[in-house]
Design a protein around this motif. Sequence first.
Motif, mmCIF file in Angstrom:
data_model
loop_
_atom_site.group_PDB
_atom_site.id
_atom_site.type_symbol
_atom_site.label_atom_id
_atom_site.label_comp_id
_atom_site.label_asym_id
_atom_site.label_seq_id
_atom_site.Cartn_x
_atom_site.Cartn_y
_atom_site.Cartn_z
ATOM 1 N N ASP A 177 -45.263 57.442 -7.551
ATOM 2 C CA ASP A 177 -44.090 57.246 -8.389
ATOM 3 C C ASP A 177 -43.199 56.194 -7.745
ATOM 4 O O ASP A 177 -43.483 55.696 -6.666
ATOM 5 C CB ASP A 177 -43.312 58.568 -8.544
ATOM 6 C CG ASP A 177 -43.019 59.202 -7.190
ATOM 7 O OD1 ASP A 177 -43.439 60.353 -6.965
ATOM 8 O OD2 ASP A 177 -42.385 58.536 -6.342
ATOM 9 N N LEU A 178 -42.101 55.882 -8.400
ATOM 10 C CA LEU A 178 -41.123 54.929 -7.868
ATOM 11 C C LEU A 178 -39.776 55.616 -7.642
ATOM 12 O O LEU A 178 -38.727 55.018 -7.853
ATOM 13 C CB LEU A 178 -40.975 53.739 -8.813
ATOM 14 C CG LEU A 178 -42.089 52.699 -8.705
ATOM 15 C CD1 LEU A 178 -41.921 51.610 -9.751
ATOM 16 C CD2 LEU A 178 -42.131 52.078 -7.311
ATOM 17 N N ASP A 179 -39.834 56.868 -7.214
ATOM 18 C CA ASP A 179 -38.623 57.572 -6.805
ATOM 19 C C ASP A 179 -38.395 57.262 -5.329
ATOM 20 O O ASP A 179 -39.166 57.705 -4.468
ATOM 21 C CB ASP A 179 -38.801 59.067 -7.010
ATOM 22 C CG ASP A 179 -37.564 59.866 -6.620
ATOM 23 O OD1 ASP A 179 -37.511 61.052 -6.945
ATOM 24 O OD2 ASP A 179 -36.658 59.293 -5.970
ATOM 25 N N GLU A 180 -37.353 56.535 -5.016
ATOM 26 C CA GLU A 180 -37.123 56.100 -3.640
ATOM 27 C C GLU A 180 -37.002 57.275 -2.688
ATOM 28 O O GLU A 180 -37.330 57.154 -1.502
ATOM 29 C CB GLU A 180 -35.863 55.235 -3.559
ATOM 30 C CG GLU A 180 -34.585 55.967 -3.965
ATOM 31 C CD GLU A 180 -33.349 55.112 -3.768
ATOM 32 O OE1 GLU A 180 -33.149 54.597 -2.658
ATOM 33 O OE2 GLU A 180 -32.583 54.961 -4.745
ATOM 34 N N HIS A 181 -36.566 58.412 -3.173
ATOM 35 C CA HIS A 181 -36.367 59.579 -2.304
ATOM 36 C C HIS A 181 -37.686 60.185 -1.855
ATOM 37 O O HIS A 181 -37.711 60.993 -0.922
ATOM 38 C CB HIS A 181 -35.525 60.623 -3.027
ATOM 39 C CG HIS A 181 -34.195 60.100 -3.462
ATOM 40 N ND1 HIS A 181 -33.193 59.765 -2.575
ATOM 41 C CD2 HIS A 181 -33.698 59.815 -4.692
ATOM 42 C CE1 HIS A 181 -32.139 59.320 -3.243
ATOM 43 N NE2 HIS A 181 -32.425 59.341 -4.520
ATOM 44 N N GLU A 182 -38.777 59.821 -2.500
ATOM 45 C CA GLU A 182 -40.090 60.350 -2.140
ATOM 46 C C GLU A 182 -40.769 59.528 -1.044
ATOM 47 O O GLU A 182 -41.785 59.952 -0.502
ATOM 48 C CB GLU A 182 -40.998 60.387 -3.376
ATOM 49 C CG GLU A 182 -40.500 61.308 -4.474
ATOM 50 C CD GLU A 182 -40.474 62.762 -4.036
ATOM 51 O OE1 GLU A 182 -41.402 63.189 -3.314
ATOM 52 O OE2 GLU A 182 -39.512 63.471 -4.395
#
Length: 124
Positions: free
Chosen positions: A105-110
């Motif tokens: 994904d492109l969730d920076e928190h991941e």
Amino acid sequence: QLTFVESGGGLVHPGGSLRLSCENSAFTLDYYTVGWFRQTPGKGHEGVSCMSGTDDTTYYADSVKGRFTISRDNAKGTVFLQMSTLKPDDTAVYYCAVEVSGGFDLDEHEYDYWGQGTQVTVSS
């Protein structure tokens, strides 16, 4: 703390191209999702592209689809972002990142590990 060294940023005219690299030769990228993000002043990280570590599936933000290409060299611990037909709106600091949890994904928190960032400026 594991970090990646980025290179390839710079000043380019609209319509031009740049190739960003992100490397940590002591780290093999096998099975990890890699991503590119960008940030402009006053804004958070915008996800640009990511590539799966299991089957090399890629994803691109609509704003860069058809113009940017993500690739990787697992053995050398290197991630690339080929950027073409650049626009002034692409001006930003670009960051590579690695997600070791198995997500895609492109969730920076991941993302767990980040490059130091490289400036891309598109201007005539």
